[in-house]
Structure formats: structure tokens, C-alpha cells
Design a protein around this motif. Structure first.
Motif, PDB file in Angstrom:
ATOM      1  N   THR A 595       0.974  -1.220  -0.036  1.00  0.00           N
ATOM      2  CA  THR A 595       0.087   0.148   0.072  1.00  0.00           C
ATOM      3  C   THR A 595       0.673   1.180  -0.039  1.00  0.00           C
ATOM      4  OG1 THR A 595      -1.649  -1.199   1.143  1.00  0.00           O
ATOM      5  CG2 THR A 595      -1.789   1.297   1.203  1.00  0.00           C
ATOM      6  N   LEU A 596       0.854   2.121  -0.905  1.00  0.00           N
ATOM      7  CA  LEU A 596       1.492   3.306  -1.149  1.00  0.00           C
ATOM      8  C   LEU A 596       0.675   4.449  -0.796  1.00  0.00           C
ATOM      9  CD1 LEU A 596       2.899   2.318  -4.787  1.00  0.00           C
ATOM     10  CD2 LEU A 596       3.868   1.767  -2.476  1.00  0.00           C
ATOM     11  N   PRO A 597       1.302   5.286   0.160  1.00  0.00           N
ATOM     12  CA  PRO A 597       0.306   6.857   0.283  1.00  0.00           C
ATOM     13  C   PRO A 597       0.648   7.542  -0.861  1.00  0.00           C
ATOM     14  CG  PRO A 597       2.731   6.494   1.597  1.00  0.00           C
ATOM     15  CD  PRO A 597       2.588   5.347   0.831  1.00  0.00           C
ATOM     16  N   ILE A 598      -0.212   8.481  -0.948  1.00  0.00           N
ATOM     17  CA  ILE A 598      -0.406   9.561  -1.949  1.00  0.00           C
ATOM     18  C   ILE A 598      -0.190  10.834  -1.391  1.00  0.00           C
ATOM     19  CG2 ILE A 598      -1.963  10.586  -3.652  1.00  0.00           C
ATOM     20  CD1 ILE A 598      -3.080   7.753  -4.266  1.00  0.00           C
ATOM     21  N   ALA A 599       0.550  11.719  -1.757  1.00  0.00           N
ATOM     22  CA  ALA A 599       0.700  13.066  -1.327  1.00  0.00           C
ATOM     23  C   ALA A 599      -0.236  14.189  -1.892  1.00  0.00           C
ATOM     24  CB  ALA A 599       2.029  13.483  -1.057  1.00  0.00           C
ATOM     25  N   VAL A 600       0.047  14.213  -3.267  1.00  0.00           N
ATOM     26  CA  VAL A 600      -0.673  14.870  -4.198  1.00  0.00           C
ATOM     27  C   VAL A 600      -0.951  14.282  -5.739  1.00  0.00           C
ATOM     28  CG1 VAL A 600      -0.436  17.124  -5.558  1.00  0.00           C
ATOM     29  CG2 VAL A 600       0.745  17.100  -3.185  1.00  0.00           C
ATOM     30  N   CYS A 601      -2.267  14.700  -5.933  1.00  0.00           N
ATOM     31  CA  CYS A 601      -2.807  14.218  -7.224  1.00  0.00           C
ATOM     32  C   CYS A 601      -3.158  12.658  -7.507  1.00  0.00           C
ATOM     33  CB  CYS A 601      -1.763  14.461  -8.322  1.00  0.00           C
ATOM     34  SG  CYS A 601      -2.539  14.217 -10.132  1.00  0.00           S
ATOM     35  N   SER A 602      -4.458  12.208  -7.775  1.00  0.00           N
ATOM     36  CA  SER A 602      -4.513  10.949  -7.971  1.00  0.00           C
ATOM     37  C   SER A 602      -5.347  10.914  -9.552  1.00  0.00           C
ATOM     38  CB  SER A 602      -5.429  10.207  -7.097  1.00  0.00           C
ATOM     39  OG  SER A 602      -5.143  10.642  -5.679  1.00  0.00           O
ATOM     40  N   GLN A 603      -4.848  10.109 -10.381  1.00  0.00           N
ATOM     41  CA  GLN A 603      -5.216  10.386 -11.710  1.00  0.00           C
ATOM     42  C   GLN A 603      -5.245   8.774 -12.185  1.00  0.00           C
ATOM     43  OE1 GLN A 603      -2.886  12.370 -15.013  1.00  0.00           O
ATOM     44  NE2 GLN A 603      -4.762  12.626 -16.032  1.00  0.00           N
ATOM     45  N   SER A 604      -6.544   8.370 -12.628  1.00  0.00           N
ATOM     46  CA  SER A 604      -6.874   7.124 -13.226  1.00  0.00           C
ATOM     47  C   SER A 604      -5.940   6.858 -14.458  1.00  0.00           C
ATOM     48  CB  SER A 604      -8.477   6.734 -13.184  1.00  0.00           C
ATOM     49  OG  SER A 604      -8.980   7.757 -14.163  1.00  0.00           O
ATOM     50  N   ILE A 605      -5.723   5.679 -14.839  1.00  0.00           N
ATOM     51  CA  ILE A 605      -5.207   5.191 -16.249  1.00  0.00           C
ATOM     52  C   ILE A 605      -5.899   4.255 -16.759  1.00  0.00           C
ATOM     53  CG2 ILE A 605      -3.093   4.557 -17.191  1.00  0.00           C
ATOM     54  CD1 ILE A 605      -1.625   5.173 -14.486  1.00  0.00           C
ATOM     55  N   LYS A 606      -5.906   4.507 -18.317  1.00  0.00           N
ATOM     56  CA  LYS A 606      -6.756   3.678 -19.079  1.00  0.00           C
ATOM     57  C   LYS A 606      -6.043   2.869 -20.040  1.00  0.00           C
ATOM     58  CE  LYS A 606     -10.623   3.373 -22.478  1.00  0.00           C
ATOM     59  NZ  LYS A 606     -11.509   4.090 -23.031  1.00  0.00           N
ATOM     60  N   LEU A 607      -5.714   1.515 -19.724  1.00  0.00           N
ATOM     61  CA  LEU A 607      -5.132   0.832 -21.049  1.00  0.00           C
ATOM     62  C   LEU A 607      -5.938   0.680 -22.343  1.00  0.00           C
ATOM     63  CD1 LEU A 607      -4.000  -2.393 -18.775  1.00  0.00           C
ATOM     64  CD2 LEU A 607      -2.407  -0.711 -19.971  1.00  0.00           C
ATOM     65  N   GLU A 608      -5.202   1.407 -23.397  1.00  0.00           N
ATOM     66  CA  GLU A 608      -5.770   1.175 -24.642  1.00  0.00           C
ATOM     67  C   GLU A 608      -5.509  -0.175 -25.328  1.00  0.00           C
ATOM     68  OE1 GLU A 608      -7.501   3.654 -25.582  1.00  0.00           O
ATOM     69  OE2 GLU A 608      -7.043   5.136 -24.123  1.00  0.00           O
ATOM     70  N   ARG A 609      -4.522  -1.000 -24.977  1.00  0.00           N
ATOM     71  CA  ARG A 609      -4.209  -2.251 -25.388  1.00  0.00           C
ATOM     72  C   ARG A 609      -3.812  -3.201 -24.413  1.00  0.00           C
ATOM     73  NH1 ARG A 609       0.230   0.397 -28.417  1.00  0.00           N
ATOM     74  NH2 ARG A 609       2.121  -0.280 -27.292  1.00  0.00           N
ATOM     75  N   SER A 641       5.498  12.047  -3.068  1.00  0.00           N
ATOM     76  CA  SER A 641       4.955  11.005  -1.935  1.00  0.00           C
ATOM     77  C   SER A 641       6.207  10.688  -1.007  1.00  0.00           C
ATOM     78  CB  SER A 641       4.253  10.089  -2.242  1.00  0.00           C
ATOM     79  OG  SER A 641       3.072  10.402  -3.181  1.00  0.00           O
ATOM     80  N   TYR A 642       7.000  10.114  -1.623  1.00  0.00           N
ATOM     81  CA  TYR A 642       8.285   9.706  -0.608  1.00  0.00           C
ATOM     82  C   TYR A 642       9.065  10.800   0.376  1.00  0.00           C
ATOM     83  CZ  TYR A 642      12.181   6.779   1.165  1.00  0.00           C
ATOM     84  OH  TYR A 642      12.922   6.148   1.964  1.00  0.00           O
ATOM     85  N   VAL A 643       9.021  12.048  -0.338  1.00  0.00           N
ATOM     86  CA  VAL A 643       9.549  13.105   0.555  1.00  0.00           C
ATOM     87  C   VAL A 643       8.524  13.722   1.435  1.00  0.00           C
ATOM     88  CG1 VAL A 643      10.211  15.513   0.412  1.00  0.00           C
ATOM     89  CG2 VAL A 643      11.152  13.826  -1.243  1.00  0.00           C
ATOM     90  N   ALA A 644       7.197  13.860   1.226  1.00  0.00           N
ATOM     91  CA  ALA A 644       6.181  14.140   1.787  1.00  0.00           C
ATOM     92  C   ALA A 644       5.519  13.411   2.950  1.00  0.00           C
ATOM     93  CB  ALA A 644       5.078  14.739   1.200  1.00  0.00           C
ATOM     94  N   LYS A 645       5.636  11.970   2.642  1.00  0.00           N
ATOM     95  CA  LYS A 645       4.912  10.783   3.388  1.00  0.00           C
ATOM     96  C   LYS A 645       6.158  10.026   4.088  1.00  0.00           C
ATOM     97  CE  LYS A 645       0.686  12.026   2.502  1.00  0.00           C
ATOM     98  NZ  LYS A 645      -0.685  12.199   3.617  1.00  0.00           N
ATOM     99  N   GLY A 646       6.952   9.704   3.340  1.00  0.00           N
ATOM    100  CA  GLY A 646       7.936   8.606   3.699  1.00  0.00           C
ATOM    101  C   GLY A 646       7.462   7.311   3.648  1.00  0.00           C
ATOM    102  N   GLY A 647       8.012   6.219   4.369  1.00  0.00           N
ATOM    103  CA  GLY A 647       7.633   5.095   4.600  1.00  0.00           C
ATOM    104  C   GLY A 647       8.178   3.917   4.098  1.00  0.00           C
ATOM    105  N   LYS A 648       8.199   2.818   4.402  1.00  0.00           N
ATOM    106  CA  LYS A 648       8.864   1.769   3.771  1.00  0.00           C
ATOM    107  C   LYS A 648       8.261   1.302   2.413  1.00  0.00           C
ATOM    108  CE  LYS A 648      10.035  -0.567   8.112  1.00  0.00           C
ATOM    109  NZ  LYS A 648      10.138  -1.861   8.930  1.00  0.00           N
ATOM    110  N   SER A 649       7.050   1.219   2.154  1.00  0.00           N
ATOM    111  CA  SER A 649       6.253   0.752   1.183  1.00  0.00           C
ATOM    112  C   SER A 649       6.749   1.492  -0.035  1.00  0.00           C
ATOM    113  CB  SER A 649       4.805   0.863   1.202  1.00  0.00           C
ATOM    114  OG  SER A 649       4.311   2.168   1.319  1.00  0.00           O
TER     115      SER A 649
END
Length: 749
Positions: A595-609, A641-649
């Protein structure tokens, strides 16, 4: 450079020192320099001190120093400071004062103990003529002196009006809006756009003539004018460096020319990350965009040897609050080291990619100032760590600022290896030992090749300018780079910083990371397409290429790049976490979710193929990370996220990504407390290897280190200690004192 260059800055005149030094004091100082292993002194000539009248230079003290240096066996680098304008020049060229965005002229001050600070605008033709006479006369006088080693046309490049000045409003700190610079900007725009109609199309404006065009003075939603204005200012700064360098080179083609900057353009000088209710921001001071105004990749090839200064105002003054809590003393120290590492690697890469060498051009002899000068063993350990971090990244020398304490301005009384009376101190003795250590290790390293990086983090100056113009700081662009760099540094993956302009010119990396990839030109997207077409792997983050080179929304990617990627970024969501299946990246990764923490922005991704969904947003289940055609698309800013939240994950995720790309660490470190950073950098020559191992923690540790070199028996010499070890299956148990350095030389048994 047969030996590792080791030198000091020497102040002999009224600025900083408060008076002229006597013959006896100068002779004693230079005699002590030789005694304490100083090989070169930088003699900085300030315009205001030397050009005492329009047709008279006062160089008697410099003459004496040059002669005594030759007698004592010292070499001299002569540096110039043009940001100290003589009073007669200020009076003669009153229209050459810097002008702020508010329309106010800059008046002169002692500034950083420099009279005539911040100098006069270099776009003024009269000022240029006076400086050409000043530089030219000095070079012609000393070019054949037996003590001369090199020249520095600009001691620490930055845009001086922005330095060390307190302004009541932001607009007062934007420069320069004098008629000469604005006219030059208009000509630059005319060359770039060729017609006023094309400028109007790009700027969404309605000018009728070039004379109507003004540089921006307010920051807001539109950034295209700022992108051009800041790009122009950076290129203008480069043109000034070329001009000053050429004054020297045409008169003395035989001696090398050096120049250095406060920190790399990838870094940001003396910055703090501070908490807010939501997110975070960077207090931007002396960044590439605000006051340094330099691009290392464009500046380095102008001179023979490039360099940087390493000066946090306080060792503990970095990232005071990141994770919603006050950091420990050790975390602050390690974060300072991290910032130094990033800046050293950025300068190294700028020089490697432009075929130049570099040095640490200023390293403080002591920290502090009027109220809190300090020096202790912890400072010496940090000083030693930073120099070895430089040597581990192929630096060719270090110059200590300075020999004597400053006695004027905010620098006083500090920075000197000696006290204000020129008496050697404990600092002088420990630096002399450091010079011996560095030269001893360099005698091995100079004939070896640094173990190269297979990972490149892509840096775009345009991204920094866009971030600054749109948001007011570099809190997204720089820290996105820093986050990936931090993780790779902690894991001992060698990493390069790759300038977007050099993407098609550098070697084929196994992995390129594109952090905060908001804004690209069409030609830059073509370079990315070419890299991917060659089979290179890449990490691409959210909002990829969502803005064109003008900062305007891009409706769609170029067709061939879009087809190659095989996915599109979609809806912006409100998410806090991503759930990842690491084994999607290879059999060596575990099957358990991450489980990865998010600091800023969440944008979904669509596979086209055909591709694979590697991770999903925890709340909505929408695809958050996908793998398609050697590209790992991440629907957030993971470095940030790694700078803002840190964490092993997040650290584990970066490790899995590197392994997916087929990249190996320099070494793997076992048996140390959590969050302890043991840095390992390597060199090789045929079957021999040298590793510089640095304990960044304040604890004594005994790590078990596996060095990733061909398996066999090696005899290992601990070069600094003079002891010998045997490496079995590439493993060594090594005792490291707090903030310690070990240098291990591996020879096949």
C-alpha cells in the motif's frame, strides 16, 4: 590535475577583512598554507577594491601575494567579482542600476560585506566596456606570472540583485527591468518567434509592435510570458558568462578557466519544507529560477572546469517539518547529506554530459556568524563526509572558504580555517589531515573508472519555471526529483540526472524516470519516443505532457507516442492510497500487496491495448499503476510522496521498479538499524575495485556489506586505516564510527 586540488580562498583587502593585510601577515599566511597542505589559493579581485579610479587599478597587494606565493611554492587562481561596483562607475552609469518589477532602482550597499553591492547591470554597454578594461588589464598583467594556476571570471554565479536583500513585496525581488535588459528581451523574442503575430499566437496576446511587449511583473494563471522571460534571463546569464570568459581566453589561452555556482540548478539553495493544513510548500531561495538563473548543462562547457559551493546555513536547517513532526537531529543531518548528494550528482552529470571536470569550489572552514559561530568534531565529520561524497562522484578538488575569519558583515566572525588574526587553529590541522586523506585516495581513483549508473532521473528546466510561475515555488518539481533520488540513494543504486536537452545524446539507460512530467515541447516528446522506441524502460507519472511548451493545455499526445505508450491518463480522483501487486513487476517481487501513500494528485489510467494493471486506487478500485510496452505509468507523483510521506512501502516500490528494469545496486547493506543510511560508491579498473563507504548516521555500526562485483576471493585494503581484510563471496563486515568514511580497495587474490 595530477594531484587532488586542495586550496583555500584568501581575503587580503578591505572587504570582509576590514583592512589591508601587511607584508608580514601575508608572508606568514602563505607560509602556513604550505605547512597545512594548501596547494592553491583563490585570490578574488573585487571590482570596487581594485578599480579605484576610472583609469587606475590598485594591485600592489595582489602583486606581493603573487610573488610570495611563487616563492613559497603555492599556485594562485585569480577570481573576479564584478558585483561590487566602484562608486565612480555608479555615478558615471547611473542608468545601469538594476530595476525591479515594481520599477524601482536598486541602490548600493555593503551587502554581503561587499561595497557597491549588487553591482551594475551587465546589459549596459558602458558597464561592459569598463569591465572589459578591468578584466583585460588584470589578465595581461598576470598571465605570465609563474604562480598563476587558473582564472575564474565570476566567483559564484548568481543574479546578484536577488541576493541577501529584504523586500517588502514579491515584485520588488524580480529583476532586471531596466531599459537595456527589456530591449534585449524583445530582441530575443523577435529571434525566437520571428513575427509579432507568432508571439501573439503563443502568448494569447494582441501586440502590434515589438516595442509594446513587456516582460511579466505579476505571477498568475498565465505562465507563457514567465516561461519566456525566465528562459531569457537564464540564457542572458549564460551569455554574460561567455563574454567574461572570452575576455580572459583571448588574452591567455594557456591557463584553465574555472567557474562555480552556489548549488546545482537541480537543487535549491537554503530551502525549507514546511507543513501546511494540506500538502506542503517550499520557501524558494536561491533556486535556478529565482536568483541563480543558471543551467549547469549550458554553463559547464563554456569553461574548462566547473564547480559548486556546499553551504547550508546550518547543518540542521533542512526539511524542519516534513512528516507532521519535528525531525530528529540525525534525520536532519542525513537530509542535509541527501541534499548535498543530489547537488553533487547533478553537477557531475552536467560535466560528464558536456565533457568537463568539476570541483567543490567552496566548502566552509567553519559555520556560523556573528551570534553563533561554531566548530566541533561533528562539523569536521560533516566536512569530511561531503568532500568524500564529492570524490566518490569524480570531483577533482576542493577549495575551503576561507583562510582567515571574515571580520565584516553577517559572515563575521566565521568561515576561516584560521582566526581573525591569522593564527592556525584546530580547524587548520584537521583540514590538513583531510587533504592528505583525499590525495591518498585520489592516487587510486584517478586511474579508475566510476561504476556507472543505469538509472537516469530526467530534469527539465521548463518544469521548474512552470512550477515557480504557476504555484510560486518549486515544491512539486524539485521534490519529485528529490524523492526518487532519495530512495535510490538510500538503496545504493547509482543514479544520474539527465537534462531533457541531452536525452538523445547520452548513453542508453536501462531505466529513465520522468518525475512531475507536466510540461514538454513537441521536440522533447520526440526524444522520449526515440528512447522508448529503442527499448528503454521508463517510469511516467500523472499529468504526463498535459501542457505544451507554452504552458497551455495539450489536448492529445502525438499519435506515434500515444500508440507506443498504449495507455492514457484519465479522470482526476480524490484518493489517499494505492494498492500494488509487486509481483507484476517480476518473479523476484513478493506476491503480497503493498500500500502506497499519496501526497498530491490521483489520476486514473486507461489501458488502450494489452498491458497489466499493477496497482489500483484503494477507495475507487480504478487503475492507478499500469505496465504497458516497457513503460510503468503511475497515476500520482510517487517521488513527491516519498519526500512528503516517507514510509517503507514507497522505498520497496522503488526497489522493485529498479529490479524490473534489470538494474543492480552498487552494494547491499545488512545488519544496521532502521533508517540508517550507509552510502557506497564504486570505481573499477580491470579486475580491481575501489569503494568509498560512508556512514551517514550518528551511531557506531558494523554492517555486513555485499559488494556487487564478480564473485571471487579479494584482498581488501582499507586505504585510510592501512588495514587489510579478506572478502569471501563479496561480503565484508566493516566497523564504522559515527559519521565515518572507509575506503576499500579490492584486488583479486
Amino acid at each position: 590535475m595530477a594531484k587532488y586540488l586542495f586550496g583555500t580562498q584568501y581575503i587580503f583587502y578591505t572587504n570582509f577583512e576590514g583592512r589591508m593585510l601587511s607584508d608580514e601577515e601575508i608572508e606568514r599566511d602563505l607560509e602556513n598554507m604550505v605547512k597545512f597542505n594548501i596547494g592553491i589559493l583563490r585570490l578574488t579581485l573585487m571590482w570596487a577594491d581594485i578599480a579605484v579610479a576610472p583609469s587606475r587599478l590598485e594591485l600592489s597587494r595582489a602583486d606581493y601575494i603573487m610573488d610570495v606565493a611563487y616563492e613559497k611554492g603555492l599556485k594562485v587562481q585569480i577570481g573576479f567579482l564584478h558585483d561590487s561596483a566602484p562608486s565612480w562607475a555608479v555615478a558615471k552609469y547611473s542608468d545601469a542600476r538594476y530595476v525591479s518589477a515594481k520599477g524601482e532602482e536598486v541602490y548600493f550597499t555593503l551587502g554581503r560585506a561587499i561595497k557597491g553591492h549588487p553591482g551594475l547591470c551587465l546589459d549596459h554597454p558602458g558597464v561592459k566596456g569598463e569591465l572589459e578594461k578591468f578584466y583585460g588589464s588584470v589578465v595581461e598583467k598576470y598571465r605570465n606570472h609563474p604562480a598563476i594556476h587558473s582564472w575564474e571570471p565570476w566567483v559564484e554565479i548568481w543574479f546578484n540583485p536577488n541576493d541577501n536583500t529584504i523586500y517588502e513585496s514579491e515584485r520588488e525581488s524580480f529583476f532586471c527591468y531596466c531599459k537595456y535588459t527589456v530591449d534585449k528581451f524583445r530582441k530575443w523574442l523577435a529571434s525566437k518567434y520571428s513575427s509579432i503575430s507568432k508571439l501573439n499566437e503563443a502568448w494569447l496576446s494582441s501586440f502590434n509592435d515589438w516595442s509594446e511587449v513587456e516582460p511579466p511583473r505579476f505571477k498568475g494563471q498565465r505562465v507563457v510570458d514567465w516561461l519566456d522571460w525566465k528562459t531569457f534571463l537564464i540564457e542572458n546569464q549564460i551569455s554574460h558568462l561567455k563574454w567574461l570568459t572570452n575576455i580572459i581566453r583571448v588574452r591567455d589561452p594557456d591557463h584553465p578557466i574555472y567557474v562555480h555556482v552556489p548549488l546545482s540548478c537541480v537543487g535549491s539553495k537554503w530551502s525549507k519544507m514546511e507543513s501546511k493544513v494540506e500538502g506542503f510548500y517550499l520557501r524558494d531561495y536561491r533556486s535556478m529560477v529565482s536568483s541563480v538563473l543558471i543551467d549547469d548543462w549550458k554553463a559547464a562547457p563554456i569553461v574548462d572546469v566547473y564547480g559548486l559551493s556546499l553551504y547550508p546555513t546550518n547543518m540542521y536547517d533542512y526539511y524542519l517539518i516534513i512528516h507532521g513532526r519535528e525531525l530528529s537531529k540525525e534525520e536532519k543531518l542525513v537530509n542535509a547529506d541527501l541534499d548535498i548528494a543530489l547537488n553533487l550528482d547533478a553537477i557531475r552529470c552536467a560535466c560528464e554530459q558536456t565533457e568537463r571536470n568539476y570541483i567543490i569550489a567552496e566548502l566552509p572552514g567553519q559555520f556560523g556568524g556573528l551570534f553563533e559561530p561554531y566548530y566541533d568534531r561533528n562539523f569536521y565529520k560533516t566536512q569530511r563526509i561531503w568532500t568524500f561524497m564529492g570524490l566518490a562522484r569524480d570531483s577533482k578538488g576542493v577549495i575551503i572558504w576561507e583562510w582567515r575569519h571574515s571580520v565584516l558583515g553577517t559572515y563575521a566572525p566565521s568561515y576561516g580555517l584560521c582566526d581573525e588574526n591569522g593564527n592556525p587553529t584546530e580547524r587548520t590541522e584537521v583540514v590538513a589531515r583531510l587533504a592528505e586523506e583525499l590525495d591518498k585516495v585520489y592516487s587510486y581513483v584517478k586511474s579508475m573508472e566510476r561504476i556507472s549508473s543505469d538509472i537516469g532521473i530526467v530534469f527539465s528546466p521548463r518544469s521548474y519555471i512552470y512550477d515557480w510561475a504557476h504555484f510560486g515555488d518549486l515544491g512539486r518539481s524539485r521534490y519529485s526529483i528529490l524523492g526518487y533520488y532519495k530512495a535510490l540513494w538510500e538503496l545504493n543504486y547509482p543514479v544520474d540526472i539527465v537534462h531533457i536537452d541531452y536525452l538523445s545524446k547520452v548513453k542508453n539507460y536501462k531505466l529513465l524516470i520522468f518525475p512531475w512530467p507536466i510540461i514538454f515541447s513537441e521536440s522533447e516528446l520526440e526524444k522520449i519516443h526515440s528512447y522508448l522506441k529503442r527499448g528503454g524502460k521508463a517510469v511516467i507519472e500523472a499529468r504526463f505532457a498535459s501542457k505544451n511548451k507554452c504552458g497551455v493545455l495539450r489536448r492529445k499526445l502525438p499519435v506515434k507516442l500515444s500508440r507506443l505508450l498504449g495507455f492514457t491518463f484519465g479522470e482526476i480522483l480524490r484518493e489517499d492510497e494505492i494498492v500494488v501487486k509487486p509481483n507484476s513487476l517480476g518473479e523476484s517481487a513478493p506476491s503480497t500487496s503493498l500500500t502506497l501513500p499519496i501526497a498530491v494528485c490521483s489520476q486514473s489510467i486507461k489501458l488502450e491495448r494489452i498491458g497489466e494493471i499493477v496497482g489500483v486506487f484503494k477507495r475507487s478500485g480504478n487503475p492507478a499503476i499500469v505496465l504497458s510496452n516497457n513503460v510503468l505509468a503511475i497515476g500520482t507523483f510517487m517521488g513527491l510522496s516519498y519526500v512528503a510521506k516517507g514510509g517503507k512501502s514507497l522505498l520497496k516500490m522503488v526497489d522493485y521498479i529498479a529490479k524490473w528494469a534489470g538494474v543492480s545496486r552498487t552494494a547491499e547493506v545488512y545488519g544496521v538499524p532502521e533508517k540508517t543510511v550507509v552510502e557506497v560508491n564504486g570505481f573499477k579498473k580491470r579486475e580491481e575495485y575501489l569503494f568509498i563507504v560512508i556512514n551517514h548516521s550518528t551511531k557506531t555500526i558494523e554492517p555486513l556489506i555485499k559488494f556487487n562485483i564478480p564473485s571471487r576471493k579479494y584482498v581488501v585494503n582499507n586505504i585510510i586505516e592501512g588495514s587489510r581484510l579478506i572478502a569471501e563471496n563479496n561480503y565484508i563486515r566493516l566497523k564504522l564510527e559515527p559519521r565515518d568514511v572507509a575506503v576499500l580497495y579490492f584486488e583479486p587474490k
